[in-house]
Design a protein around this motif. Structure first.
Motif, mmCIF file in Angstrom:
data_model
loop_
_atom_site.group_PDB
_atom_site.id
_atom_site.type_symbol
_atom_site.label_atom_id
_atom_site.label_comp_id
_atom_site.label_asym_id
_atom_site.label_seq_id
_atom_site.Cartn_x
_atom_site.Cartn_y
_atom_site.Cartn_z
ATOM 1 N N MET A 44 44.890 79.178 58.076
ATOM 2 C CA MET A 44 43.549 79.900 57.813
ATOM 3 C C MET A 44 42.428 78.796 58.210
ATOM 4 N N LYS A 61 39.449 81.288 60.069
ATOM 5 C CA LYS A 61 39.761 82.742 60.209
ATOM 6 C C LYS A 61 39.010 83.584 59.236
ATOM 7 N N PRO A 62 38.493 84.854 60.078
ATOM 8 C CA PRO A 62 37.624 85.458 59.240
ATOM 9 C C PRO A 62 38.247 86.178 58.006
ATOM 10 N N GLU A 63 39.671 86.339 58.064
ATOM 11 C CA GLU A 63 40.253 86.882 56.796
ATOM 12 C C GLU A 63 40.204 86.208 55.641
ATOM 13 N N VAL A 64 39.907 84.960 55.680
ATOM 14 C CA VAL A 64 40.079 84.073 54.766
ATOM 15 C C VAL A 64 38.472 83.911 54.023
ATOM 16 N N ASP A 66 35.921 85.255 51.892
ATOM 17 C CA ASP A 66 35.672 86.376 51.020
ATOM 18 C C ASP A 66 34.585 86.140 50.119
#
Length: 109
Positions: A44, A61-64, A66
């Motif tokens: 990530m 990575k964008p999904e990490v 938050d």
């Protein structure tokens, strides 16, 4: 010039020192271009550093990302940077050791 007591000739010592200096300069140049990559969080976060321990890039990575859990992202970046720096140090020591025969460099590099 004759050697006294088995001591090496000064000219030989100077030539060896000059040869070692040239090899060390070559290693220094190689360290500039060498890259080590480390990841954290299953890829990530990725950090790339040079052999001279300069951070070249950080990829997240964008999904990490938050906004409610910045601490996890900070931990991942820290872990990846530390691992990349460890790899760079290991690489530097290994390459310098090839030139110096394992002799300590005294913080010169």
């Amino acid at each position: 010039m004759k050697n006294f007591g088995g001591m090496p000739n000064m000219n030989q010592l100077m030539k060896q020192a000059q040869k070692m200096q040239r090899k060390m300069e070559e290693v220094q140049q190689a360290l500039e271009t060498a890259e080590m990559t480390a990841t954290a969080g299953g890829g990530m976060v990725e950090v790339v550093v040079t052999g001279k321990k300069q951070v070249k890039s950080i990829t997240i990575k964008p999904e990490v990302v938050d906004p409610d859990d910045i601490e996890t992202l900070e931990d991942l970046v820290t872990a990846a940077v530390n691992e990349a720096m460890r790899q760079a140090e290991e690489y530097s020591q290994r390459e310098m050791g090839k030139v110096t025969g394992g002799l300590p460099t005294g913080g010169l590099f």
